[in-house]
Design an enzyme around this catalytic site. Structure first.
Site, PDB file in Angstrom:
ATOM      1  N   SER A   1     -12.807  47.264 -81.085  1.00 40.35           N
ATOM      2  CA  SER A   1     -11.811  47.645 -80.092  1.00 40.35           C
ATOM      3  C   SER A   1     -10.624  48.351 -80.763  1.00 40.35           C
ATOM      4  O   SER A   1     -10.799  49.411 -81.344  1.00 40.35           O
ATOM      5  CB  SER A   1     -11.379  46.400 -79.304  1.00 40.35           C
ATOM      6  OG  SER A   1     -10.697  46.759 -78.132  1.00 40.35           O
TER       7      SER A   1
ATOM      8  N   ASP B   1     -19.581  45.571 -71.018  1.00 45.53           N
ATOM      9  CA  ASP B   1     -18.179  45.651 -71.436  1.00 45.53           C
ATOM     10  C   ASP B   1     -17.322  46.113 -70.258  1.00 45.53           C
ATOM     11  O   ASP B   1     -17.484  47.231 -69.759  1.00 45.53           O
ATOM     12  CB  ASP B   1     -18.048  46.622 -72.610  1.00 45.53           C
ATOM     13  CG  ASP B   1     -16.691  46.577 -73.295  1.00 45.53           C
ATOM     14  OD1 ASP B   1     -15.692  46.265 -72.620  1.00 45.53           O
ATOM     15  OD2 ASP B   1     -16.628  46.867 -74.500  1.00 45.53           O
TER      16      ASP B   1
ATOM     17  N   HIS C   1     -17.240  42.623 -73.893  1.00 40.57           N
ATOM     18  CA  HIS C   1     -16.265  43.153 -74.856  1.00 40.57           C
ATOM     19  C   HIS C   1     -16.096  42.150 -75.996  1.00 40.57           C
ATOM     20  O   HIS C   1     -15.073  41.459 -76.093  1.00 40.57           O
ATOM     21  CB  HIS C   1     -14.937  43.430 -74.165  1.00 40.57           C
ATOM     22  CG  HIS C   1     -13.993  44.226 -75.012  1.00 40.57           C
ATOM     23  ND1 HIS C   1     -14.230  45.536 -75.360  1.00 40.57           N
ATOM     24  CD2 HIS C   1     -12.818  43.887 -75.608  1.00 40.57           C
ATOM     25  CE1 HIS C   1     -13.242  45.977 -76.116  1.00 40.57           C
ATOM     26  NE2 HIS C   1     -12.378  44.991 -76.289  1.00 40.57           N
TER      27      HIS C   1
END
Length: 336
Positions: free
Chosen positions: A41, A128, A164
């Site tokens: 991320s 995600d 995620h």
């Protein structure tokens, strides 16, 4: 000086003692041809910034749920919209490639020829709900746009049924729902896949990590008066062979937002899966740590990929990149 929290502060006040400061990084025998970066991320955005800044010194990058270099353009609004949700528009790889070429000519980043022969591995979960697939597509397309400048650049994209998170075999939260520590117990060893993509086929299967996880003081690598918005301590995983003087590779692994040690303890630095494969590949793993703040606005301890440390954040002059260059030089892996 080390920071205390909660009960530790009360104990320190009562006994008049202070926490033992973490030691500096050790000087190691690092193989200059086996240095790479990885991240999740915001850590993936940071990893791609480092890759482009010093592609002439790195062999590649493993990027999980991250977007293209230069996406935010110094704007938090752009970071939160196009660069995460792909709304109201998707990042434009052609425009970003033009920016990269201009920066390379100025020397803000490495010459694009430094990407020649590098390996880029991208991973994104189909479930995600934080980072849109189109954002990761843009990162892939950006690297491919630069293929003519860098013969032998290899870009691989993988996906899977996870949210995620950084997928692991067993550690972490629910694979799809995610949440702290932002590792997902997915029955998938993403760290092993990333390290194979970067360092080649392993010579053996990984067992339990048998090396040493050390804290080190991050402030020693700041320039006088510099604040790179980092935590007091970072972490270093040192396989036994590397500690004994063997020439080893180096992976810099950047945590995601809210995945720093102040939030999740040592979950990322111990359980992400990199350490067990580091023993097999003979690779030292450096785990830098960002810190949260409200001035500048970064409450989730994300890495700087939109400019909270200054306008040069994604160039070699950026505060966090300059800190990294200093730390890497100390460990035996100079970037410049």
């Amino acid at each position: 000086m080390a920071r205390f929290s909660g009960g530790l502060l009360a104990i320190a006040v009562l006994c008049g003692c202070a926490a033992e400061p973490a030691p500096p990084l050790p000087a190691l025998a690092i193989d200059a041809d086996r240095i790479a970066v990885a991240g999740l991320s915001s850590g993936a955005y940071m990893a791609t910034q480092v890759h482009f800044a010093w592609s002439d010194r790195l062999r590649g990058a493993a990027l999980v749920a991250g977007g293209p270099y230069g996406c935010a353009g110094g704007s938090l609004d752009t970071a939160l919209g196009p660069c995460i949700e792909a709304k109201p528009f998707t990042p434009d790889p052609e425009r970003l490639a033009k920016k990269l070429r201009e920066r390379a000519v100025r020397g803000d980043i490495a010459p694009l020829s430094g990407l020649a022969g590098d390996r880029v591995w991208l991973l994104h979960g189909r479930e995600d709900q934080v980072v849109a697939a189109a954002v990761v597509d843009s990162a892939q397309q950006l690297y491919r746009q630069l293929g003519a400048d860098a013969p032998g650049l290899t870009v691989t994209r993988e996906t899977g049924d996870f949210g995620h998170v950084l997928p692991t075999l067993l550690a972490g939260a629910d694979c799809v729902a995610g949440g702290p520590p932002h590792l997902g117990a997915c029955g998938r060893d993403a760290a092993g896949e990333a390290m194979q993509a970067l360092f080649g086929e392993p010579g053996a299967e990984a067992g339990e990590a048998s090396g040493e996880l050390r804290r080190f003081g991050q402030e020693a690598y700041l320039e006088p008066g510099q604040d790179a918005q980092l935590a007091v301590d970072g972490y270093l995983y040192l396989p036994a062979a590397c500690a004994a003087g063997e020439r080893c590779g180096l992976l810099v692994a950047f945590h995601g937002c809210e995945q720093n040690a102040d939030r999740v303890g040592e979950a990322f630095v111990r359980d992400a899966g990199f350490n067990r494969w580091a023993d097999v590949h003979r690779v030292v793993v450096l785990y830098p740590q960002a810190r949260s703040s409200y001035l500048p606005l970064n409450p989730k301890a994300c890495w700087d990929w939109w400019g909270y440390t200054g306008p040069d954040y994604d160039t070699r002059r950026g505060a966090q990149l300059r800190w990294l260059a200093s730390a890497m030089a100390a460990i035996g892996a100079p970037l410049q």
